[in-house]
Design a protein around this motif. Structure first.
Motif, short mmCIF file in Angstrom:
data_model
loop_
_atom_site.label_atom_id
_atom_site.label_comp_id
_atom_site.label_asym_id
_atom_site.label_seq_id
_atom_site.Cartn_x
_atom_site.Cartn_y
_atom_site.Cartn_z
N GLU A 1 2.07 1.71 -3.48
CA GLU A 1 0.96 2.18 -4.31
C GLU A 1 0.74 3.68 -4.13
N LYS B 1 0.84 -1.21 0.00
CA LYS B 1 0.00 0.00 0.00
C LYS B 1 0.87 1.25 0.00
N SER C 1 -0.06 5.96 5.20
CA SER C 1 0.30 4.55 4.97
C SER C 1 1.63 4.20 5.62
#
Length: 257
Positions: free
Chosen positions: A171, A168, A198
């Motif tokens: 990303e 994540k 994150s």
């Protein structure tokens, strides 16, 4: 160390001093709950610094400052006939007993994680509509993000494996780069926030407190930069007149020190 009676005597002494200050000192008489607020926040940050420095003597002193503020608030509360220090102490005692049924009741837990999960469930039973109600609005954003993630984890809203969280992070970094290239500042800021959120989430899976980690880096940078400043002063050369290559020599020296 002090006996329990000596500890109680010391606390009683503090209460007596607070009575004197509130009655006789012009500054202390003037204070309100609102006027003390920012001072309390400052004292807690100073305590945090002492803890990160592992300075036990300073921790003792800063805890005293924080304790003074608690007693001060309780004194003002008693003047308003709203609560006193006894109410404050009994309130937290009652909460601790209610929130620890595995100690004061018949609930069985196997580990720390189950304790935290029970804690959040008990809060909802107490009437809270959201597990996030306990996150103070005025917390610094980094600390708030960490507390939000910790709260939702307590009710099972979490990733299962660390690699999922790292994916994540990757990303979010890619999405940030896309917006940087597009040049939309508002979207860049939004994506940057997602990256930070994150990363803070990933820190939990590494058992790292992100606030502590960042503050340690801040302290490290300050020490190294001040070393650089001292070396420049020894040379009699302002930092602004030094090249980055010259500064980097001393920076590397600072890292070794």
């Amino acid at each position: 160390m002090n006996t329990r009676q000596q500890q109680l005597d010391a606390f009683n002494r503090l209460l007596d001093i607070m009575e004197d200050l509130r009655a006789k000192c012009p500054w202390d008489k003037k204070q309100t709950l609102e006027s003390l607020r920012h001072l309390t926040i400052e004292e807690v940050y100073e305590l945090g610094d002492a803890i990160l420095d592992n300075d036990l003597d300073e921790i003792k002193k800063e805890l005293g400052d924080v304790l003074l503020h608690i007693v001060f608030y309780a004194k003002i509360g008693s003047e308003k006939e709203a609560f006193d220090i006894g109410d404050v102490a009994n309130s937290i005692c009652d909460k601790l007993i209610d929130r620890h049924p595995h100690i004061y009741g018949d609930t069985v837990v196997e580990n720390e994680e189950q304790v935290k999960q029970n804690w959040e469930k008990l809060k909802l039973k107490e009437g809270k509509k959201s597990v996030l109600e306990g996150v103070p609005k005025s917390l610094p954003a980094l600390v708030k993000a960490s507390r939000i993630q910790d709260k939702v984890k307590g009710v099972g809203f979490d990733w299962e494996e660390p690699h999922q969280v790292w994916d994540k992070v990757q990303e979010e970094l890619e999405e940030l780069q896309v917006e940087v290239q597009r040049g939309d500042q508002d979207k860049v800021e939004a994506e940057f926030g997602d990256v930070l959120f994150s990363m803070i989430n990933y820190a939990r899976f590494l058992n790292v407190n992100p606030e502590d980690a960042l503050e340690r880096t801040n302290k490290k940078f300050i020490k190294r930069f001040q070393y650089l400043e001292s070396k420049a002063a020894e040379m009699g050369k302002p930092l602004a007149d030094m090249t980055l290559a010259e500064m980097d020599v001393f920076w590397e020296e600072a890292k070794k020190h």
